[in-house]
Design a protein around this motif. Structure first.
Motif, PDB file in Angstrom:
ATOM      1  N   ASN A 111       0.808  -1.217   0.000  1.00 19.05           N
ATOM      2  CA  ASN A 111       0.000   0.000   0.000  1.00 19.05           C
ATOM      3  C   ASN A 111       0.838   1.262   0.000  1.00 19.05           C
ATOM      4  OD1 ASN A 111      -3.176  -0.721   1.682  1.00 19.05           O
ATOM      5  ND2 ASN A 111      -2.162  -1.742  -0.024  1.00 19.05           N
ATOM      6  N   GLU A 112       2.151   1.124   0.128  1.00 19.85           N
ATOM      7  CA  GLU A 112       3.052   2.267   0.067  1.00 19.85           C
ATOM      8  C   GLU A 112       3.912   2.251  -1.198  1.00 19.85           C
ATOM      9  OE1 GLU A 112       5.297   2.001   3.670  1.00 19.85           O
ATOM     10  OE2 GLU A 112       3.646   2.679   4.952  1.00 19.85           O
ATOM     11  N   PHE A 113       3.479   1.490  -2.207  1.00 19.23           N
ATOM     12  CA  PHE A 113       4.328   1.318  -3.391  1.00 19.23           C
ATOM     13  C   PHE A 113       4.597   2.626  -4.113  1.00 19.23           C
ATOM     14  CE2 PHE A 113       0.255   1.260  -5.562  1.00 19.23           C
ATOM     15  CZ  PHE A 113       0.535   1.771  -6.828  1.00 19.23           C
ATOM     16  N   LEU A 114       3.655   3.575  -4.062  1.00 17.84           N
ATOM     17  CA  LEU A 114       3.839   4.837  -4.778  1.00 17.84           C
ATOM     18  C   LEU A 114       4.956   5.689  -4.188  1.00 17.84           C
ATOM     19  CD1 LEU A 114       0.164   5.930  -5.583  1.00 17.84           C
ATOM     20  CD2 LEU A 114       1.942   5.287  -7.222  1.00 17.84           C
ATOM     21  N   THR A 115       5.213   5.538  -2.903  1.00 17.50           N
ATOM     22  CA  THR A 115       6.244   6.344  -2.243  1.00 17.50           C
ATOM     23  C   THR A 115       7.535   5.559  -2.010  1.00 17.50           C
ATOM     24  OG1 THR A 115       5.328   5.780  -0.062  1.00 17.50           O
ATOM     25  CG2 THR A 115       4.563   7.816  -1.098  1.00 17.50           C
ATOM     26  N   LYS A 116       7.528   4.280  -2.332  1.00 17.35           N
ATOM     27  CA  LYS A 116       8.729   3.473  -2.171  1.00 17.35           C
ATOM     28  C   LYS A 116       9.789   3.904  -3.184  1.00 17.35           C
ATOM     29  CE  LYS A 116       8.403  -0.289   0.704  1.00 17.35           C
ATOM     30  NZ  LYS A 116       7.214  -0.053   1.480  1.00 17.35           N
ATOM     31  N   GLN A 117      11.059   3.900  -2.771  1.00 13.27           N
ATOM     32  CA  GLN A 117      12.199   4.067  -3.650  1.00 13.27           C
ATOM     33  C   GLN A 117      12.860   2.695  -3.812  1.00 13.27           C
ATOM     34  OE1 GLN A 117      12.817   7.088  -5.108  1.00 13.27           O
ATOM     35  NE2 GLN A 117      10.963   7.786  -4.056  1.00 13.27           N
ATOM     36  N   TRP A 118      13.838   2.613  -4.716  1.00  7.20           N
ATOM     37  CA  TRP A 118      14.437   1.300  -4.962  1.00  7.20           C
ATOM     38  C   TRP A 118      15.060   0.706  -3.702  1.00  7.20           C
ATOM     39  CZ3 TRP A 118      19.546   0.379  -3.988  1.00  7.20           C
ATOM     40  CH2 TRP A 118      20.388   1.494  -3.878  1.00  7.20           C
ATOM     41  N   ASP A 119      15.670   1.575  -2.854  1.00  5.95           N
ATOM     42  CA  ASP A 119      16.343   1.055  -1.666  1.00  5.95           C
ATOM     43  C   ASP A 119      15.347   0.590  -0.604  1.00  5.95           C
ATOM     44  OD1 ASP A 119      15.586   3.713  -1.349  1.00  5.95           O
ATOM     45  OD2 ASP A 119      17.225   4.191   0.019  1.00  5.95           O
ATOM     46  N   THR A 120      14.242   1.333  -0.423  1.00  5.71           N
ATOM     47  CA  THR A 120      13.247   0.919   0.575  1.00  5.71           C
ATOM     48  C   THR A 120      12.460  -0.300   0.089  1.00  5.71           C
ATOM     49  OG1 THR A 120      11.757   2.640  -0.291  1.00  5.71           O
ATOM     50  CG2 THR A 120      13.023   3.159   1.689  1.00  5.71           C
ATOM     51  N   LYS A 121      12.297  -0.395  -1.230  1.00  5.06           N
ATOM     52  CA  LYS A 121      11.667  -1.595  -1.794  1.00  5.06           C
ATOM     53  C   LYS A 121      12.523  -2.825  -1.492  1.00  5.06           C
ATOM     54  CE  LYS A 121      12.552  -3.027  -5.918  1.00  5.06           C
ATOM     55  NZ  LYS A 121      12.670  -3.232  -7.393  1.00  5.06           N
ATOM     56  N   GLU A 122      13.807  -2.719  -1.771  1.00  5.85           N
ATOM     57  CA  GLU A 122      14.701  -3.840  -1.538  1.00  5.85           C
ATOM     58  C   GLU A 122      14.803  -4.169  -0.052  1.00  5.85           C
ATOM     59  OE1 GLU A 122      18.348  -2.803  -3.453  1.00  5.85           O
ATOM     60  OE2 GLU A 122      17.501  -2.953  -5.472  1.00  5.85           O
ATOM     61  N   ARG A 123      14.801  -3.127   0.792  1.00 10.34           N
ATOM     62  CA  ARG A 123      14.877  -3.363   2.229  1.00 10.34           C
ATOM     63  C   ARG A 123      13.658  -4.143   2.714  1.00 10.34           C
ATOM     64  NH1 ARG A 123      18.044  -5.056   4.860  1.00 10.34           N
ATOM     65  NH2 ARG A 123      19.463  -3.608   3.802  1.00 10.34           N
ATOM     66  N   ALA A 124      12.477  -3.801   2.199  1.00 10.28           N
ATOM     67  CA  ALA A 124      11.262  -4.524   2.586  1.00 10.28           C
ATOM     68  C   ALA A 124      11.363  -5.996   2.188  1.00 10.28           C
ATOM     69  CB  ALA A 124      10.040  -3.879   1.936  1.00 10.28           C
ATOM     70  N   PHE A 125      11.995  -6.246   1.052  1.00  4.83           N
ATOM     71  CA  PHE A 125      12.176  -7.617   0.577  1.00  4.83           C
ATOM     72  C   PHE A 125      13.160  -8.376   1.454  1.00  4.83           C
ATOM     73  CE2 PHE A 125      14.135 -10.462  -2.816  1.00  4.83           C
ATOM     74  CZ  PHE A 125      13.078 -11.369  -2.819  1.00  4.83           C
ATOM     75  N   TYR A 126      14.313  -7.784   1.711  1.00  8.90           N
ATOM     76  CA  TYR A 126      15.328  -8.453   2.526  1.00  8.90           C
ATOM     77  C   TYR A 126      14.835  -8.702   3.949  1.00  8.90           C
ATOM     78  CZ  TYR A 126      18.492  -6.967  -1.242  1.00  8.90           C
ATOM     79  OH  TYR A 126      19.086  -6.748  -2.454  1.00  8.90           O
ATOM     80  N   ASP A 127      14.015  -7.783   4.472  1.00 17.01           N
ATOM     81  CA  ASP A 127      13.532  -7.904   5.844  1.00 17.01           C
ATOM     82  C   ASP A 127      12.314  -8.816   5.963  1.00 17.01           C
ATOM     83  OD1 ASP A 127      15.538  -6.233   6.648  1.00 17.01           O
ATOM     84  OD2 ASP A 127      14.269  -4.459   6.907  1.00 17.01           O
ATOM     85  N   GLY A 128      11.839  -9.356   4.842  1.00 17.50           N
ATOM     86  CA  GLY A 128      10.718 -10.290   4.882  1.00 17.50           C
ATOM     87  C   GLY A 128       9.359  -9.645   4.948  1.00 17.50           C
ATOM     88  N   GLU A 129       9.275  -8.317   4.752  1.00 20.99           N
ATOM     89  CA  GLU A 129       7.972  -7.666   4.737  1.00 20.99           C
ATOM     90  C   GLU A 129       7.220  -7.981   3.449  1.00 20.99           C
ATOM     91  OE1 GLU A 129       8.391  -3.508   5.382  1.00 20.99           O
ATOM     92  OE2 GLU A 129       9.419  -3.723   7.303  1.00 20.99           O
ATOM     93  N   ALA A 130       7.953  -8.152   2.359  1.00 23.06           N
ATOM     94  CA  ALA A 130       7.368  -8.507   1.069  1.00 23.06           C
ATOM     95  C   ALA A 130       8.044  -9.775   0.562  1.00 23.06           C
ATOM     96  CB  ALA A 130       7.546  -7.377   0.073  1.00 23.06           C
TER      97      ALA A 130
END
Length: 336
Positions: free
Chosen positions: A106-125
């Motif tokens: 739900n925050e995809f519009l404000t995500k940047q490449w680094d925060t997107k990747e961080r969410a992935f590495y941290d198991g949020e996505a």
């Protein structure tokens, strides 16, 4: 096909028992079920995250909903821009469903490449998109470094429906490149650099880094060192005609299995687009039309507008330059 180095994208995820139905039949419905199960049974905040737009999600679903090229041929032989078709309407409605159910970040519009990747590495996505080859390698390395060897990634096929494929490849022009300014005081040096990078020696420097830092030659084999895990090509990502003098040590392959798989998936699911270069007198109108679409799509997916307003969006699109562009497109495509 060199363009696929820049425009081909893939979905990555943790290995999970819920993926087998998807792998045997990557239908839109099976993708939805897979996303839903990831969120409900694997404790992820969302199934898919992206950086700032829907384009990364489109790499999975665009062709399945019928967006198999930039210009879609109608039953009467004319062409329509893919973002104003019935398939696009159905796709946006599906995306809105993913967003509403929390399967799409739900925050995809404000995500940047680094925060997107961080969410992935941290198991949020559980699922993201990334460029084939080295980028996939970096994702895999960072994921396993943080979460252990069992957290290796896997490449998903694009969804299957009306069509099946990753983003169609625009062969009308190079998507990226290098230009040397006419005002440059170092044209000769710049050209010399480009020529050097085209040699095997230059390719080795670009792809492997500095000998003794990122790699070493041991027993007539290239052995990659720990510092290589964060190295990536600064100039040219393609591996075509990359033929080092020595083979890679078996213990440190140039690309991981998942990265190699991503390259193979490009060959398997890559398709060509029918896009063409927009003439200068229509480029501003095209930019305006794309902006209209981007705003409408974001509003529909996030629930600010109803998909029932799609016809109004199409009218707005056509009234603000879309008709002129479509008329030009039909002259180009129907002749060819």
């Amino acid at each position: 096909m060199i363009l696929t180095v820049f425009v081909g994208f893939f979905c990555l995820f943790f290995l999970s028992s819920c993926l087998w139905a998807l792998l045997s039949d990557p239908s839109i419905d099976n993708y939805y079920a897979f996303f839903k199960e990831l969120k409900e049974k694997n404790n992820t905040k969302e199934a898919f995250t992206a950086a700032g737009s829907l384009s990364e999600l489109d790499t999975i679903f665009d062709e399945a909903f019928g967006n198999t090229s930039t210009w879609i041929k109608n039953s009467d032989g004319t062409y329509s821009y893919f973002r104003v078709t019935e398939g696009e309407k159905n796709k946006l409605e599906f995306y809105a469903k993913l967003f509403k159910e929390g399967l799409l970040d739900n925050e995809f519009l404000t995500k940047q490449w680094d925060t997107k990747e961080r969410a992935f590495y941290d198991g949020e996505a559980a699922v993201i998109s990334g460029t084939q080859g080295k980028v996939i390698d970096l994702y895999n390395t960072h994921m396993t470094d943080q979460n252990g060897a069992d957290a290796k990634l896997m490449v998903l096929p694009p969804a299957k429906g009306v069509g099946q494929g990753y983003n169609p490849i625009d062969v009308s022009k190079e998507g990226r490149g290098f230009a040397i300014s006419i005002l440059s005081k170092h044209k000769k040096e710049a050209f010399a650099l480009m020529e050097f990078l085209a040699t095997q020696e230059g390719q080795i420097l670009d792809k492997l880094g500095e000998e003794g830092v990122q790699y070493e030659i041991s027993n007539n084999k290239i052995k990659l060192l720990p510092a290589f895990k964060d190295w990536y090509e600064r100039f040219w990502g393609a591996t075509i005609n990359f033929k080092p003098e020595y083979p890679f040590d078996e213990s440190t392959p140039f690309l991981s299995k998942v990265a190699e798989d991503s390259l193979n998936k490009v060959k398997q699911y890559g398709t060509s687009d029918n896009a063409f270069i927009i003439p200068q007198d229509l480029s501003a109108k095209m930019d305006a039309c794309k902006a209209i679409y981007t705003e409408f799509a974001a509003d529909v997916v996030t629930g600010k507008k109803s998909i029932d307003e799609f016809d109004s969006f199409v009218k707005n699109f056509m009234d603000n330059g879309g008709k002129d562009i479509t008329d030009y497109a039909n002259k180009q495509l129907m002749v060819n």
